[in-house]
Design an enzyme around this catalytic site. Structure first.
Site, PDB file in Angstrom:
ATOM      1  N   THR B 154       0.872  -1.197   0.000  1.00 34.24           N
ATOM      2  CA  THR B 154       0.000   0.000   0.000  1.00 34.24           C
ATOM      3  C   THR B 154       0.900   1.236   0.000  1.00 34.24           C
ATOM      4  O   THR B 154       1.289   1.703  -1.059  1.00 34.24           O
ATOM      5  CB  THR B 154      -0.970   0.019   1.199  1.00 34.24           C
ATOM      6  OG1 THR B 154      -0.236  -0.146   2.403  1.00 34.24           O
ATOM      7  CG2 THR B 154      -2.003  -1.080   1.055  1.00 34.24           C
ATOM      8  N   LYS B 180       3.896  -6.855   3.834  1.00 30.22           N
ATOM      9  CA  LYS B 180       3.625  -5.465   3.484  1.00 30.22           C
ATOM     10  C   LYS B 180       3.402  -4.724   4.803  1.00 30.22           C
ATOM     11  O   LYS B 180       2.877  -5.279   5.771  1.00 30.22           O
ATOM     12  CB  LYS B 180       2.411  -5.313   2.571  1.00 30.22           C
ATOM     13  CG  LYS B 180       1.123  -5.660   3.192  1.00 30.22           C
ATOM     14  CD  LYS B 180       0.079  -4.597   3.462  1.00 30.22           C
ATOM     15  CE  LYS B 180       0.505  -3.181   3.527  1.00 30.22           C
ATOM     16  NZ  LYS B 180      -0.482  -2.399   4.392  1.00 30.22           N
ATOM     17  N   THR B 195       0.149  -2.676  11.083  1.00 24.75           N
ATOM     18  CA  THR B 195      -0.590  -2.724   9.821  1.00 24.75           C
ATOM     19  C   THR B 195       0.225  -3.492   8.876  1.00 24.75           C
ATOM     20  O   THR B 195       0.988  -2.949   8.082  1.00 24.75           O
ATOM     21  CB  THR B 195      -0.744  -1.381   9.151  1.00 24.75           C
ATOM     22  OG1 THR B 195      -1.532  -0.571   9.965  1.00 24.75           O
ATOM     23  CG2 THR B 195      -1.449  -1.528   7.811  1.00 24.75           C
ATOM     24  N   GLU B 280       6.967   4.901   6.684  1.00 25.86           N
ATOM     25  CA  GLU B 280       6.541   6.047   5.879  1.00 25.86           C
ATOM     26  C   GLU B 280       7.429   7.258   6.119  1.00 25.86           C
ATOM     27  O   GLU B 280       7.445   7.824   7.194  1.00 25.86           O
ATOM     28  CB  GLU B 280       5.078   6.365   6.199  1.00 25.86           C
ATOM     29  CG  GLU B 280       4.155   5.273   5.677  1.00 25.86           C
ATOM     30  CD  GLU B 280       2.754   5.344   6.259  1.00 25.86           C
ATOM     31  OE1 GLU B 280       2.547   6.094   7.221  1.00 25.86           O
ATOM     32  OE2 GLU B 280       1.882   4.625   5.751  1.00 25.86           O
ATOM     33  N   THR B 407      -5.889   6.184  -0.251  1.00 22.13           N
ATOM     34  CA  THR B 407      -5.888   4.980  -1.082  1.00 22.13           C
ATOM     35  C   THR B 407      -6.098   5.347  -2.547  1.00 22.13           C
ATOM     36  O   THR B 407      -7.105   5.948  -2.872  1.00 22.13           O
ATOM     37  CB  THR B 407      -6.992   3.981  -0.694  1.00 22.13           C
ATOM     38  OG1 THR B 407      -6.864   3.690   0.663  1.00 22.13           O
ATOM     39  CG2 THR B 407      -6.855   2.720  -1.522  1.00 22.13           C
TER      40      THR B 407
END
Lengths: 407, 407
Positions: B154, B180, B195, B280, B407
Site C-alpha cells: 500500500t 507489506k 498494519t 513512511e 488509497t
C-alpha cells in the site's frame, strides 16, 4: 456569584500580586527568559507536578515546599534551562535560586518556589539567576503579569494568561493565571501531565487543603485533558497561590467554594485550550468525546487513543475525514466496547453507524474537518460513562520545530 | 544445520508453492493489487492477528480457519480495500472471496484464507475479486513470489520478501516470506502488532501446534518489536504455511526444530527491519535497547516509550543528539528504575552517566545520530532483564504521506 473573564487578565490581576519578566540571558535569542511572581503577603498554596521518574530538581524542591512550607511569597521561573538530570549540583542550584530571590526580597527562602523549563542535562548558570533577580526586583509591578507570561515561553508562539473575577456581595475576588506549554503535552498522566508551567494566583483566602483538592480536580479536567504529541516533561509544574488580599474568605464545602472552583476551572480550561491551539505547528483544535461507555476508564482509554493517534492527527492536518483511523484507534485503545454498537459523529454529522459507514457523503464530512475547531463524538451505546480530551493535528511545522529545536 | 539467505528469495522459494500478483482494479493507480499464494498440496498452518476490537472481516475469517480447518491450500490477498467496519456484508464478502478462489482452484473453500489491506469502511467490490482470481489463476507460477510481494503493497515504497535455506543431511528445507507494512506500526500489541500482512511458507513438515507456538514466539521477537508511529491496524495478519514438500519432517522439541525456529526468526527479523527502513518517510533505523532492568516488563515499557516518542523521533530526523528527550521518555514510561543509576549510550558513546550528562562532546554524539542506523542503549544498572525495539524517525515526508493518503 457567577464569574466573568477580565480582558488582558494575568497573574497580577488579583490584589497583592506583583510580577516581572526580564532577560537574564538563558536564551541565546535574547528574548525574556526570567520571571518572578511575588505576593505582598504570605500566600497559602498548592501544587501539582510531573509524574516523570526523572523529575527535575526544581520540581523536587517545589514538592518539598508543598509538604514543608506554611506559605509562599514568591515564585521564580526561568526558561532556557530545565535544570533536569543535573544531579546533586542541580538540586543545589534550585535551592540557591530560591535563596538569591529570598535575600533580594527579604523573605524566607522556604517561601520561594522555583520552576525551570528548557534544555535538559545542562547545569544552571547561577550568575544568570543573580542577574535575573537583580533585573526583576526593580521591575516588579502590579502590571507585570503580561511580561512574566512572555518570559516563561519556550516554543510557545504566544504568551498565555487569563483572569476572571467573581462578585461575593460587595467584594470582588479575582483569579489570574499564566501558562507556558505548546509541545510534549499528553494527558496520560496522573496530576499533572504536560511540558508546562503554570502559576495561578487569587486574592481569595482558602486553606492549603482546599487549594490542593481543587487544583488536583481541576487539573484533571483541564491541563490533563490536552494532548499535542503524547510526550510528557521532566519539569511540569502547576502552582496555585491564595493571598487573601480581597478580604474574602472562602469556607470549605460552601456555595462560595463551589463558585470559586467553577471560576478556577474556567481559567484553567481557557489556558488549556490555548495551549492546544498554540501546540507546536498545530492548525486544528479537535475535541474527542467518548460517551455512553461502560466505564470512565474505557471512555478515557478510547478518547486518549484517538487524541494521541498520529494517523488521526495527520489526517486532520490534511482535512481528511478518514474515520477509519478513528475506528482503528478506538479498536486498539484497550477500551471495552461492542464495535457493532459504536456510532461516530464529526460535529453533528453521523459518520459511523453500528460500527459501519453511516453513508454520509464525504463532501459533508470534509466540510467539518476543514474547520479550525471541530468535535469528534464516539457513542459506544453501551453504558453511561464519558470522557473527553482536546487534541491538535500534526503538521510539517511540528516536525520542523522539533527537528530543529535546541533551545 | 545453520541457515543461509537466498538471494531474491520469496514465498515461492520453498518447494510446492506457487504465487501470482495481478491488477484487479482495487487501486486507482492501476498498480498490482491482488495476490494469490497456493500450495500444490495441503499445508499445515498457523496464524497471528491484530488484537484490534474492530478486527476486519478477513481477520475474523482467518481466525476461524485456524480454529476449524485442518489445512490450507491457498491465501488470497487484496490491497486497496481493507474490508473493515463493513458488518455482515463484509463478512459475506470475505467468505465469498474464499469461495471464488476455491472454485477456480478446485479446492475446498475452508482451505482458503483471505487478507485485505487498504481503505476502511468500504464494501468489497466482488467483481474485482472475480477478476483478480481470473487473472491470477493462469499467472500462478513457481516464480510468482516477487509479483505477489509487489501486489500486497500500500504505502510501502519497496516490496519486501526473503527466503532462507537449511541443510538437513542431504535434504534442503526452505522458508520464504513476504510482508507489506510501512506505517501504523506499533509494538504495543499482544500477537501481533502492525498494519501488516505477512505470508510465510516452508516446505518442511511440522504440526499445527509446532507452527503456532513458533510463530507466536518469533512474532514477539520480530514483527512485534517494530514501531513506526504507534498506531495499529484492523487488518494485521501473519500466516505460516508448511506443506512438507521438501520431504523433511521436523520433530517437536528436536535440535532440528530449534534450527528451523532460528532460521524462521532470521527471516521474520529481516522483514521486520525492512519494514522499519521502509517506514513512511523514515530516514533512520534506531535500535532501542534497555538492559539491566528490574523486570522484562520494565525494560519493555522503557524501550517502547523511547521508540514511540514523537520528540525523540523528530530529534533523530533532525540529527539532534538530544538525550534529554530520551530521558524524558524513560521517565514517563511507567518503568520502575533508579534514575540516579541510569546510563545511556548512543552507539558505544556514553551520553548519560548516573542520570546526568556524561560529558561527551556534542559533536561526537552528532556523528552517531547522523548515521542511517544506530543503537541507543539504556542501562538501568538495576537488575538483569532486557528488551529492545526497532524504531524510525518521523520526517516531513511522514506527515505528507499520511495527510494525503486516501488509497
Amino acid at each position: 456569584m457567577s464569574f466573568e473573564f477580565i480582558e488582558n487578565g494575568t497573574v497580577t490581576t488579583p490584589e497583592g500580586f506583583l510580577a516581572a519578566g526580564v532577560t537574564a540571558g538563558f536564551k541565546r535569542s535574547g528574548a525574556p527568559d526570567f520571571a518572578m511572581v511575588v505576593s505582598e503577603v504570605p500566600a497559602e498554596f498548592a501544587g501539582v507536578f510531573t509524574s516523570c521518574t526523572f523529575a527535575a530538581a526544581p520540581v523536587q524542591l517545589c514538592k518539598k515546599r508543598v509538604l514543608e512550607s506554611d506559605f509562599l511569597r514568591a515564585v521564580v521561573i526561568n526558561s532556557g534551562n530545565a535544570n533536569a538530570c543535573t544531579g546533586e549540583q542541580g538540586m543545589a542550584s534550585a535551592v540557591k535560586s530560591c535563596e538569591i530571590a529570598a535575600q533580594a526580597l527579604n523573605i524566607p527562602a522556604e517561601s520561594v518556589a522555583v520552576a525551570s523549563t528548557g534544555r535538559i542535562g545542562v547545569q544552571m548558570n547561577m550568575a544568570l539567576i543573580e542577574k535575573g533577580v537583580a533585573l526583576a526586583l526593580p521591575a516588579l509591578s502590579r502590571n507585570g503579569g503580561a511580561l512574566a507570561a512572555e518570559a516563561i515561553m519556550t516554543t510557545d508562539t504566544v504568551p498565555k494568561a487569563a483572569a476572571v473575577k467573581l462578585q461575593f456581595g460587595d467584594k470582588t475576588v479575582s483569579i489570574g493565571a499564566m501558562v507556558k506549554g505548546a509541545g510534549m503535552i499528553d494527558p496520560n498522566l496522573k496530576v499533572p501531565h504536560a511540558t508546562m508551567i503554570s502559576v495561578i494566583t487569587t486574592d481569595a483566602a482558602l486553606s492549603k487543603a482546599q487549594l490542593q483538592k481543587m487544583l488536583a480536580v481541576n487539573a484533571d479536567c483541564s491541563y490533563n485533558r490536552i494532548t499535542v504529541d503524547g510526550d510528557m516533561s521532566t519539569n511540569d509544574t502547576v502552582l496555585l497561590l491564595a493571598n487573601g488580599c480581597s478580604g474574602v474568605k472562602i469556607a470549605p464545602d460552601s456555595a462560595e467554594e463551589a463558585a470559586f472552583a467553577e471560576a478556577l476551572l474556567a481559567v484553567m480550561q481557557n489556558l488549556a485550550k490555548r495551549m492546544v491551539l498554540d501546540g507546536e505547528g498545530s492548525t486544528k483544535f479537535v475535541e474527542i468525546k467518548v460517551i455512553n461507555a461502560r466505564s470512565a476508564e474505557d471512555a478515557r482509554k478510547a478518547a486518549e487513543a484517538v487524541g494521541n493517534s498520529l494517523l488521526c492527527k495527520t489526517a486532520w492536518f490534511g482535512n481528511d475525514p478518514n474515520w477509519g483511523r478513528v475506528v482503528a484507534a478506538l479498536g486498539y485503545s484497550g477500551a471495552q466496547f461492542d464495535p457493532d454498537k459504536c456510532d461516530i459523529y464529526f460535529g453533528n454529522i453521523p459518520v459511523v453507524k453500528n460500527g459501519g459507514d453511516a453513508g454520509t457523503p464525504e463532501s459533508d464530512l470534509r466540510a467539518t474537518v476543514k474547520e479550525r475547531e471541530f468535535t469528534i463524538t464516539c457513542d459506544f451505546n453501551d453504558g453511561d460513562a464519558e470522557y473527553w480530551v482536546w487534541s491538535s493535528d500534526i503538521s510539517y511545522e511540528y516536525v520542523k520545530i522539533n527537528a530543529d529545536y535546541h533551545t
